[in-house]
Design a protein around this motif. Structure first.
Motif, short mmCIF file in Angstrom:
data_model
loop_
_atom_site.label_atom_id
_atom_site.label_comp_id
_atom_site.label_asym_id
_atom_site.label_seq_id
_atom_site.Cartn_x
_atom_site.Cartn_y
_atom_site.Cartn_z
N PRO A 65 0.80 -1.23 0.00
CA PRO A 65 0.00 0.00 0.00
C PRO A 65 0.83 1.27 0.00
N GLY A 66 2.08 1.21 0.55
CA GLY A 66 2.89 2.42 0.62
C GLY A 66 3.80 2.65 -0.57
N THR A 67 3.76 1.74 -1.55
CA THR A 67 4.68 1.86 -2.68
C THR A 67 4.45 3.13 -3.49
N ALA A 68 3.20 3.44 -3.77
CA ALA A 68 2.90 4.62 -4.57
C ALA A 68 3.40 5.90 -3.90
N ALA A 69 3.18 6.01 -2.60
CA ALA A 69 3.65 7.19 -1.87
C ALA A 69 5.18 7.27 -1.87
N LEU A 70 5.81 6.12 -1.74
CA LEU A 70 7.27 6.08 -1.73
C LEU A 70 7.83 6.52 -3.08
N LEU A 71 7.22 6.04 -4.17
CA LEU A 71 7.69 6.42 -5.50
C LEU A 71 7.44 7.90 -5.78
N VAL B 129 15.80 9.41 -18.24
CA VAL B 129 15.67 9.28 -16.78
C VAL B 129 14.32 8.67 -16.44
N ALA B 130 13.28 9.21 -17.06
CA ALA B 130 11.93 8.69 -16.80
C ALA B 130 11.80 7.25 -17.28
N ALA B 131 12.38 6.95 -18.45
CA ALA B 131 12.33 5.57 -18.95
C ALA B 131 13.07 4.62 -18.02
N ASN B 132 14.18 5.10 -17.44
CA ASN B 132 14.93 4.28 -16.50
C ASN B 132 14.10 3.94 -15.28
N VAL B 133 13.32 4.90 -14.79
CA VAL B 133 12.45 4.65 -13.63
C VAL B 133 11.43 3.57 -13.97
N LEU B 134 10.82 3.70 -15.13
CA LEU B 134 9.81 2.72 -15.54
C LEU B 134 10.44 1.35 -15.73
N ALA B 135 11.61 1.31 -16.34
CA ALA B 135 12.30 0.04 -16.55
C ALA B 135 12.67 -0.62 -15.23
N THR B 136 13.06 0.20 -14.25
CA THR B 136 13.39 -0.35 -12.93
C THR B 136 12.16 -0.96 -12.29
N ALA B 137 11.02 -0.30 -12.46
CA ALA B 137 9.78 -0.86 -11.91
C ALA B 137 9.41 -2.17 -12.60
N TRP B 138 9.66 -2.24 -13.90
CA TRP B 138 9.38 -3.49 -14.62
C TRP B 138 10.31 -4.61 -14.17
N ASP C 18 11.63 -15.06 -24.99
CA ASP C 18 10.44 -15.77 -24.54
C ASP C 18 10.04 -15.38 -23.12
N VAL C 19 11.00 -14.87 -22.33
CA VAL C 19 10.70 -14.49 -20.95
C VAL C 19 10.40 -13.00 -20.84
N THR C 20 11.14 -12.19 -21.57
CA THR C 20 10.93 -10.73 -21.53
C THR C 20 10.75 -10.19 -22.95
N PRO C 21 9.63 -10.52 -23.59
CA PRO C 21 9.45 -10.15 -24.99
C PRO C 21 9.46 -8.65 -25.25
N GLY C 22 8.89 -7.86 -24.33
CA GLY C 22 8.81 -6.42 -24.54
C GLY C 22 10.18 -5.77 -24.58
N THR C 23 11.01 -6.07 -23.58
CA THR C 23 12.32 -5.42 -23.53
C THR C 23 13.27 -5.99 -24.56
N ALA C 24 13.10 -7.27 -24.93
CA ALA C 24 13.93 -7.84 -25.98
C ALA C 24 13.63 -7.18 -27.32
N ARG C 25 12.36 -6.93 -27.59
CA ARG C 25 11.98 -6.30 -28.86
C ARG C 25 12.46 -4.85 -28.92
N SER D 206 22.36 -12.66 -17.01
CA SER D 206 21.52 -11.71 -16.28
C SER D 206 21.93 -10.30 -16.67
N ARG D 207 20.98 -9.51 -17.10
CA ARG D 207 21.29 -8.17 -17.60
C ARG D 207 20.06 -7.30 -17.54
N ARG D 208 20.28 -6.02 -17.17
CA ARG D 208 19.15 -5.11 -17.12
C ARG D 208 18.77 -4.67 -18.54
#
Length: 453
Positions: A4-10, A89-98, A106-113, A335-337
């Protein structure tokens, strides 16, 4: 699943980060001695129990934040460090959340594409051969390692030697040719690959650090030739138009260390500096330099996709082969971001014209530094062809005093270097955030420090 506190923290983190970036142009570029001393508050025993997440965030912001170097700001010229574009910077935040381990499609199709798209766009922006393969890594050191690993595989495969399976014990010997101004990251990569940083053939260079074409040694089919696009001091380029055809005619593999200089190919007004490099077999560059994405991000590019996959690919019973591109098949890491997210965001934000304008503007700003310093009687030691300026303020002792005074002043930050036997200060301009007003303000601070010294 968030608590419940994640949104406030972000939201709190976003506000603190925004405040940091909004005020970075007003603060001293270097942290104060008091801020660095304040880091002692972090020391202590491992906590016995959990801590409140917002208290942790506050400690980071209030203790570590003031002790950071303002490399994300507009007046850091100490190294070739691009401040991260807002979109990245904003994309990095979103990527970190993902939190995607972007290794397999086959495991991470969105980021691989998105990585595949970003790679194709980079090849297009740099005007490299269509079909060039690549892998996103941490930076130029690992990019050089990856590309040179492909070179090692390809040359030994011609000799019937599978180096990934058999190693180098008993393998046919390879020769490596580098310039006298080769960057240490290339030598480190050669050492890690077992090719030996002390076994290289060193080609003489001229007064700007460029390999002399008239003194280039003969090469053969067991030779790796390492050229440089953007000398770390002068910004100069090895003469690719003369050397690449000669090397390839002898059957050599040509690799280009272009950590920042390769981006000159994206700017029509500077592309002539890098003419001929498209004929190479592999290239290494950083994205956290002139593409201005967050640390850490580099890229290895290889003309022969099969050589890159053969050198970097891996297999395991739990990693079945798929029909799509798996990012981990092109880099040393499994393993890679998802670095491709930020690269894609930067290229989407800038476009071809914005990238060219960024490179041209930084080069023009470097020229302004050189002209202003020279007009005041200080000696500019390099031909300012790109974004690098090397300047001497007199003898070695006086030059070092001036550099120290500039760093203490805090208006801007430049580092010392040694160039062609002279103690000097190096100015590197590579941030999207640097305005012409920042250049004039910094130039005034440099000249003031030189007068006072």
């Amino acid at each position: 699943m968030s608590t419940p506190g994640t949104a406030a923290l972000l939201r709190d983190a976003a506000l603190r980060a925004s405040r940091y970036l909004e005020t970075i142009g007003d603060r001293s570029v270097a942290p104060s001695a008091a801020a660095v001393e304040g880091l002692g508050a972090l020391d202590g025993p491992l906590p016995d129990g959990p801590a409140d997440a917002q208290a942790i965030l506050a400690d980071l912001d209030e203790i570590v934040g003031p002790a950071t170097m303002a490399t994300a700001g507009p007046r850091f010229f100490g190294f070739v460090i691009g401040g991260a574009l807002p979109a990245t910077v904003a994309a990095n935040v979103l990527a970190t959340a993902w939190d995607q381990n972007s290794a397999r499609s086959d495991v991470t199709p969105g980021t691989a594409r998105i990585e595949a798209v970003a790679l194709r766009w980079i090849v297009e922006a740099l005007a490299l051969p269509a079909g060039t393969a690549g892998g996103l890594v941490t930076g130029a050191t690992l990019a050089n390692f990856t590309a040179l690993g492909a070179a090692r595989h390809a040359l030994l495969a011609r000799e019937g030697w599978h180096v990934e399976a058999r190693g180098l014990f008993g393998a046919p010997e390879l020769e490596v040719v580098v310039g006298a101004e080769v960057h240490v990251s290339v030598l480190k990569a050669l050492a890690l690959l077992g090719l030996g940083k002390d076994r290289v053939t060193v080609a003489p260079t001229d007064g700007q650090g460029r390999i002399r074409a008239d003194a280039f040694p003969p090469v053969g089919p067991r030779t790796i030739v390492c050229l440089q696009a953007g000398n770390v001091n002068s910004g100069s380029f090895d003469p690719a138009e003369a050397l690449v055809p000669r090397a390839r005619a002898g059957g050599a593999w040509v690799h280009v260390d272009g950590a920042f200089g390769l981006w000159a190919r994206a700017a029509p007004g500077r592309a002539a500096l890098a003419r001929g490099l498209e004929g190479a077999d592999s290239w290494a560059t950083d994205l956290h330099k002139w593409l201005n994405v967050p640390y850490d991000s580099g890229i290895a590019l290889v003309r022969d996709e099969r050589a890159l996959r053969a050198a970097m690919g891996m297999s395991a019973a739990y990693l079945p082969e798929g029909s799509l591109r798996d990012p981990a098949e092109y880099t040393p890491e499994l393993s890679r971001r998802a670095r491709g997210i930020e690269a894609w965001a930067a290229l989407r934000a800038l476009g071809r014209s914005g990238l060219a304008e960024l490179v041209e503007r930084n080069c023009r700003q470097a020229r302004r530094f050189a002209e202003g310093l020279a007009a005041a009687g200080h000696r500019v030691l390099n031909d300012v062809v790109l974004n690098q300026v090397v300047v001497s303020f007199g003898d070695a002792d006086r030059t070092r005093r001036v550099v120290a005074a500039i760093q203490r002043d805090g208006t801007c930050w430049c580092g010392g270097t040694t160039w062609q036997g002279h103690a000097a200060m190096r100015i590197s301009v590579s941030s999207w955030a640097t305005t012409d007003a920042d250049v004039e303000r910094s130039l005034d601070a440099m000249l003031r420090a030189a007068r006072e010294a």
